[in-house]
Design an enzyme around this catalytic site. Structure first.
Site, PDB file in Angstrom:
ATOM      1  N   TYR A 172       0.834  -1.203   0.000  1.00  0.00           N
ATOM      2  CA  TYR A 172       0.000   0.000   0.000  1.00  0.00           C
ATOM      3  C   TYR A 172       0.870   1.256   0.000  1.00  0.00           C
ATOM      4  O   TYR A 172       0.652   2.190  -0.772  1.00  0.00           O
ATOM      5  CB  TYR A 172      -0.911  -0.028   1.219  1.00  0.00           C
ATOM      6  CG  TYR A 172      -1.905   1.106   1.284  1.00  0.00           C
ATOM      7  CD1 TYR A 172      -3.084   1.063   0.546  1.00  0.00           C
ATOM      8  CD2 TYR A 172      -1.685   2.215   2.104  1.00  0.00           C
ATOM      9  CE1 TYR A 172      -4.006   2.095   0.611  1.00  0.00           C
ATOM     10  CE2 TYR A 172      -2.594   3.249   2.175  1.00  0.00           C
ATOM     11  CZ  TYR A 172      -3.757   3.191   1.424  1.00  0.00           C
ATOM     12  OH  TYR A 172      -4.668   4.210   1.496  1.00  0.00           O
ATOM     13  N   LYS A 224       1.096   4.240  -2.908  1.00  0.00           N
ATOM     14  CA  LYS A 224       0.701   5.624  -2.649  1.00  0.00           C
ATOM     15  C   LYS A 224       1.863   6.599  -2.829  1.00  0.00           C
ATOM     16  O   LYS A 224       1.658   7.757  -3.224  1.00  0.00           O
ATOM     17  CB  LYS A 224       0.097   5.733  -1.252  1.00  0.00           C
ATOM     18  CG  LYS A 224      -1.215   4.950  -1.096  1.00  0.00           C
ATOM     19  CD  LYS A 224      -2.272   5.386  -2.106  1.00  0.00           C
ATOM     20  CE  LYS A 224      -3.612   4.727  -1.848  1.00  0.00           C
ATOM     21  NZ  LYS A 224      -4.668   5.188  -2.773  1.00  0.00           N
TER      22      LYS A 224
END
Length: 270
Positions: free
Chosen positions: A159, A163
């Protein structure tokens, strides 16, 4: 005054959380919204907009599939005569496994949705927005990144890497769209109560530990989706006409220090 009167807007991940809150707010300010989501939440969001007197169409799409992104852009242009704003918000968490417990299939899927998705949104939406911006004076793309992309401690490796890529993608896209009157920015949410984080919030409520939610940020609370949506709308609006290529942290101050519990290699964090 309504900031988005007669403007054509796509919101991905519009079925819940930040995406739904943003879609409703865009519509409340006069925007004509394509609510895009992989789930039936797309139809639910569009129905809520119409029930409130707004204009919306729903589309089922996977943000990481190019043909789906093209369909969403075509729908907005066909129904609304062009495109002014793309809010590429859809994302998945990928769990909380560390690097050594993360398999290639998992990180590939997280990158596909969270990073390739915004890339596809820019690739296919920007030319349409630029064409309209030549007449309207400007358009905008907003991407949802995360404080997890700023530095370690706020998300899993998959993740966090995805990002961080979104933040850089916003900067690169802003440069490559120079002269087009299309601005590209990202928001970096901290802990926000969405479908993705619902188990965390539910557990805290059930255990009587709501005071621990967001305890590491100076405001000592988590965010509600509407708080993030308002920042996304600001960046998409003419009020932010000189903000471009930026990643704005909306995290209660968490990223001002990013305090974390450290985990030694081969040991469990305590």
């Amino acid at each position: 005054m309504a900031r988005f009167t007669d403007r054509s807007i796509i919101v991905t991940g519009a079925g819940s959380g930040i995406g739904r809150a943003a879609a409703l707010l865009f519509a409340s300010e006069g925007g004509r919204v394509v609510a895009a989501d992989l789930t039936e939440g797309a139809e639910q969001t569009a129905a809520a907009i119409v029930a409130a007197g707004g204009i919306a169409h729903a589309i089922r799409m996977d943000a990481g599939v190019e043909d789906d992104v093209v369909r969403a852009v075509d729908l907005a242009c066909d129904r609304f005569g062009g495109l002014d704003v793309m809010f590429a918000n859809a994302g998945i968490s990928g769990g909380m496994a560390n690097i050594f417990d993360t398999d290639v299939a998992l990180i590939t899927d997280v990158l596909r949705v969270n990073l390739i998705g915004p890339f596809l949104a820019i690739k296919h939406a920007a030319p349409r927005i630029a064409a309209r911006a030549a007449r309207t004076g400007g358009g905008a793309i907003v991407l949802t990144a995360s404080v997890a992309g700023i530095r370690s401690g706020a998300g899993s490796p998959a993740y966090s890497a995805s990002k961080a890529g979104v933040m850089n993608l916003a900067a690169v896209a802003a440069q490559q769209l120079a002269g087009s009157n299309v601005r590209v920015n990202a928001i970096c949410p901290g802990l926000t109560e969405t479908g993705m984080t619902k188990p965390t919030f539910d557990y805290a409520r059930d255990a009587g530990k709501t005071d621990r939610i967001g305890r590491l940020n100076p405001l000592r609370r988590g965010a509600q989706p509407g708080e993030l949506a308002k920042v996304a709308l600001f960046l998409a609006s003419d009020d932010a006409s000189y903000i471009n290529g930026q990643a704005i942290a909306v995290d209660g101050g968490l990223s001002s220090s990013h305090p974390v519990t450290r985990q030694d290699y081969g040991k469990t964090a305590v």
